[in-house]
Motif scaffolding. Structure first.
Motif, PDB file in Angstrom:
ATOM      1  N   GLN A  75       0.735  -1.283   0.111  1.00 46.01           N
ATOM      2  CA  GLN A  75       0.084  -0.098  -0.021  1.00 46.01           C
ATOM      3  C   GLN A  75       0.968   1.256  -0.015  1.00 46.01           C
ATOM      4  O   GLN A  75       0.565   2.215  -0.644  1.00 46.01           O
ATOM      5  N   ARG A  76       2.026   1.247   0.734  1.00 44.84           N
ATOM      6  CA  ARG A  76       2.791   2.378   0.916  1.00 44.84           C
ATOM      7  C   ARG A  76       3.720   2.669  -0.474  1.00 44.84           C
ATOM      8  O   ARG A  76       3.635   3.778  -0.810  1.00 44.84           O
ATOM      9  N   GLN A  77       4.035   1.630  -1.050  1.00 38.64           N
ATOM     10  CA  GLN A  77       4.698   1.841  -2.354  1.00 38.64           C
ATOM     11  C   GLN A  77       3.525   2.439  -3.581  1.00 38.64           C
ATOM     12  O   GLN A  77       4.161   3.555  -4.229  1.00 38.64           O
ATOM     13  N   ILE A  78       2.425   2.032  -3.482  1.00 40.09           N
ATOM     14  CA  ILE A  78       1.355   2.523  -4.549  1.00 40.09           C
ATOM     15  C   ILE A  78       0.985   4.116  -4.091  1.00 40.09           C
ATOM     16  O   ILE A  78       1.119   4.736  -5.032  1.00 40.09           O
ATOM     17  N   ILE A  79       0.926   4.073  -2.832  1.00 43.87           N
ATOM     18  CA  ILE A  79       0.683   5.852  -2.433  1.00 43.87           C
ATOM     19  C   ILE A  79       1.814   6.590  -2.699  1.00 43.87           C
ATOM     20  O   ILE A  79       1.622   7.722  -3.185  1.00 43.87           O
ATOM     21  N   ASP A  80       2.921   6.070  -2.497  1.00 45.00           N
ATOM     22  CA  ASP A  80       4.195   6.916  -2.497  1.00 45.00           C
ATOM     23  C   ASP A  80       4.421   7.423  -4.105  1.00 45.00           C
ATOM     24  O   ASP A  80       4.887   8.472  -4.329  1.00 45.00           O
ATOM     25  N   THR A  81       4.369   6.321  -4.881  1.00 49.09           N
ATOM     26  CA  THR A  81       4.689   6.286  -5.886  1.00 49.09           C
ATOM     27  C   THR A  81       3.491   7.236  -7.050  1.00 49.09           C
ATOM     28  O   THR A  81       3.929   8.171  -7.903  1.00 49.09           O
ATOM     29  N   PHE A  82       2.409   6.886  -6.693  1.00 47.46           N
ATOM     30  CA  PHE A  82       1.127   7.325  -7.677  1.00 47.46           C
ATOM     31  C   PHE A  82       0.349   8.353  -7.089  1.00 47.46           C
ATOM     32  O   PHE A  82      -0.317   9.061  -7.790  1.00 47.46           O
ATOM     33  N   VAL A  83       0.087   8.552  -5.832  1.00 52.62           N
ATOM     34  CA  VAL A  83      -0.886   9.197  -5.144  1.00 52.62           C
ATOM     35  C   VAL A  83      -0.175  10.784  -5.119  1.00 52.62           C
ATOM     36  O   VAL A  83       0.745  11.028  -4.648  1.00 52.62           O
ATOM     37  N   ASN A  84      -0.969  11.692  -5.733  1.00 51.06           N
ATOM     38  CA  ASN A  84      -0.580  13.043  -5.479  1.00 51.06           C
ATOM     39  C   ASN A  84      -1.067  13.832  -4.374  1.00 51.06           C
ATOM     40  O   ASN A  84      -0.160  14.217  -3.506  1.00 51.06           O
ATOM     41  N   SER A  85      -2.204  13.583  -4.258  1.00 54.04           N
ATOM     42  CA  SER A  85      -3.022  14.318  -2.945  1.00 54.04           C
ATOM     43  C   SER A  85      -4.564  13.794  -2.845  1.00 54.04           C
ATOM     44  O   SER A  85      -4.867  13.176  -3.705  1.00 54.04           O
ATOM     45  N   VAL A  86      -4.814  13.785  -1.619  1.00 57.03           N
ATOM     46  CA  VAL A  86      -6.425  13.229  -1.500  1.00 57.03           C
ATOM     47  C   VAL A  86      -6.906  14.488  -0.687  1.00 57.03           C
ATOM     48  O   VAL A  86      -6.585  14.610   0.366  1.00 57.03           O
ATOM     49  N   TYR A  87      -8.396  14.712  -1.074  1.00 57.72           N
ATOM     50  CA  TYR A  87      -9.080  15.700  -0.390  1.00 57.72           C
ATOM     51  C   TYR A  87     -10.355  15.176   0.102  1.00 57.72           C
ATOM     52  O   TYR A  87     -10.998  14.329  -0.415  1.00 57.72           O
ATOM     53  N   VAL A  88     -10.442  15.230   1.518  1.00 58.76           N
ATOM     54  CA  VAL A  88     -11.967  14.643   2.115  1.00 58.76           C
ATOM     55  C   VAL A  88     -12.963  15.849   2.335  1.00 58.76           C
ATOM     56  O   VAL A  88     -12.729  17.040   2.984  1.00 58.76           O
ATOM     57  N   PHE A  89     -14.156  15.410   1.839  1.00 60.42           N
ATOM     58  CA  PHE A  89     -15.114  16.393   1.907  1.00 60.42           C
ATOM     59  C   PHE A  89     -16.019  15.637   3.027  1.00 60.42           C
ATOM     60  O   PHE A  89     -15.831  14.493   3.135  1.00 60.42           O
ATOM     61  N   ASP A  90     -17.153  16.379   3.335  1.00 62.66           N
ATOM     62  CA  ASP A  90     -18.438  15.655   4.001  1.00 62.66           C
ATOM     63  C   ASP A  90     -18.802  14.363   3.517  1.00 62.66           C
ATOM     64  O   ASP A  90     -19.159  13.614   4.037  1.00 62.66           O
ATOM     65  N   ASP A  91     -19.164  14.506   2.077  1.00 64.69           N
ATOM     66  CA  ASP A  91     -19.783  13.442   1.510  1.00 64.69           C
ATOM     67  C   ASP A  91     -19.053  12.729   0.137  1.00 64.69           C
ATOM     68  O   ASP A  91     -19.547  11.994  -0.563  1.00 64.69           O
ATOM     69  N   ARG A  92     -17.570  13.158   0.216  1.00 71.01           N
ATOM     70  CA  ARG A  92     -16.928  12.643  -0.858  1.00 71.01           C
ATOM     71  C   ARG A  92     -15.469  12.739  -0.769  1.00 71.01           C
ATOM     72  O   ARG A  92     -14.965  13.598   0.096  1.00 71.01           O
ATOM     73  N   VAL A  93     -14.620  12.016  -1.486  1.00 64.08           N
ATOM     74  CA  VAL A  93     -13.215  11.782  -1.256  1.00 64.08           C
ATOM     75  C   VAL A  93     -12.642  12.083  -2.888  1.00 64.08           C
ATOM     76  O   VAL A  93     -13.087  11.289  -3.815  1.00 64.08           O
ATOM     77  N   VAL A  94     -11.911  13.072  -2.989  1.00 60.76           N
ATOM     78  CA  VAL A  94     -11.193  13.256  -4.201  1.00 60.76           C
ATOM     79  C   VAL A  94      -9.644  12.966  -4.280  1.00 60.76           C
ATOM     80  O   VAL A  94      -8.778  13.336  -3.213  1.00 60.76           O
TER      81      VAL A  94
END
Length: 416
Positions: free
Chosen positions: A328-347
């Motif tokens: 999981q760490r390798q996927i997140i570190d390599t490919f995920v730029n950012s994650v935004y959490v809202f009340d009703d959704r995650v971007v």
């Protein structure tokens, strides 16, 4: 991604070498031979046979430590007594209470040889007998329960520095809480809310494990489809060509030199041969040889990744164990730029270019991924060269088709 792949290639060769070393170590272990590391107090290693032998000078110290502790003497008092006599640990340091923890747990002292999964009772000479060893274990365990504190659990918050509050844009950090049943739960919480309270930001904390798993599952579905993998391979191959600016120049100079050589040889064949022509021929031959050497040196500095290697590297992410924290760490570190959490959704925003800049909240808000109403079907919009894809359920995220830099699936309605 090119950098990670080169690291992967180095790891492959390192793993191959490690395999050969491990094979030799396993052969040693089957013969109960020394395989490296600190030799326990009381033993020596034979220079020729590499076997464990009892050290007549330090083995009595080990026997004394076991006997005195089994008879109820405190570890601190035993350590003080040994230090007063000028005795030292295997590493040459004075004895302290913690010096005995490894000694008491070391089953080599009852003659048990152990190396990874190979265990051979009686494989080495015993310094203490089984009865004395068992009495020490019993007392050691009683003292640990009476005085010891449970070790603090090591929890990794994989989205640290990449998780943002959708309401105020502040980084979200990890925290834990204990229920009335004594169970510990881990969360991500808005940093603004943690420091200043709900009056400054009322975004609720979100459970750590489901959110991280949702991000990884979505990444696998979005990025590792066959079409996206082929597109990524093309991007990496292009990036690889652009990274080394000197190599293309050297190859162009080589082509030019070879062309000049061909023209000169054609002139010689037609009968044009003078001292100047011969000198020029020697110069071009020498230049061609020097350029070939320089090109080889450049290629050796950074091995060229083939399409097959890149595909193998990407498939490793698709087929890996998603339940593994390291995967999981390798996927997140390599490919995920950012994650935004809202009340009703995650971007989610993913890295598809060499632009290391984090996608901002303003860019996310400017996309259709955070429209007031959940989308009726998947949508794809562009945000500063990033693709934002929307889906209505974080637990049923869909594969997104895109042709630019970053994909960002959105979770709607309920939080993961």
């Amino acid at each position: 991604m090119v950098e990670s792949m080169l690291i992967g290639m180095a790891e492959y060769y390192s793993a191959e070498l490690a395999l050969k070393v491990a094979r030799g170590e396993r052969e040693n272990a089957l013969q109960c031979k020394y395989n490296g590391g600190v030799v326990p107090l009381g033993f020596t290693i034979g220079k020729e046979d590499r076997l464990y032998h009892i050290d007549p000078e330090t083995a009595p110290i080990v026997q004394e430590i076991f006997t005195r502790y089994a008879d109820g003497e405190p570890a601190e008092k035993i350590a003080a007594s040994l230090n007063e006599r000028g005795l030292r640990t295997r590493t040459g340091k004075p004895f302290v209470k913690n010096s005995f923890f490894q000694i008491f747990r070391n089953r080599r002292y009852i003659g048990e040889y152990r190396y990874k999964d190979i265990v051979t009772p009686g494989g080495i000479p015993a310094i203490v007998d089984q009865d004395l060893f068992d009495r020490v274990q019993q007392r050691f365990e009683q003292n640990r329960i009476a005085h010891g504190r449970p070790a603090k659990e090591d929890v990794s918050y994989l989205l640290t520095t990449k998780l943002f509050c959708g309401k105020c844009g502040t980084l979200m950090g990890g925290e834990s809480g204990t229920s009335h049943m004594g169970n510990t739960y881990y969360y991500y919480k808005c940093g603004n809310a943690k420091r200043h309270g709900k009056a400054h930001c009322d975004l609720k904390a979100i459970r750590k494990e489901p959110l991280e798993r949702f991000v990884v599952d979505t990444a696998i579905k979005v990025i590792f489809s066959d079409e996206i993998i082929e597109r990524l391979i093309d991007l990496v191959m292009d990036a690889q060509q652009k990274e080394n600016t000197r190599l293309p120049v050297l190859k162009e100079q080589l082509r030019d030199t070879e062309k000049r050589l061909a023209n000169l040889l054609e002139a010689i064949e037609q009968g044009v041969l003078t001292p100047t022509t011969k000198q020029r021929l020697d110069e071009l031959e020498a230049r061609k040889e020097a350029l070939n050497t320089s090109i080889l040196e450049e290629e050796l500095k950074k091995p060229v990744l083939t399409r097959e290697w890149i595909r193998f590297w990407l498939e490793k992410f698709r087929k890996g164990d998603v339940g593994s924290t390291e995967h999981q760490r390798q996927i997140i570190d390599t490919f995920v730029n950012s994650v935004y959490v809202f009340d009703d959704r995650v971007v989610l925003n993913f890295n598809f270019t060499d632009d290391a800049k984090t996608v901002t909240r303003e860019e996310v808000l400017g996309s259709s991924a955070v429209d007031n109403a959940p989308p009726k079907q998947e949508s794809l919009t562009s945000v500063r060269g990033f693709f934002v894809a929307s889906s209505t359920n974080p637990r049923q995220s869909r594969t997104v088709q895109g042709s630019n830099s970053t994909a960002a699936p959105q979770a709607g309605q309920s939080k993961p």
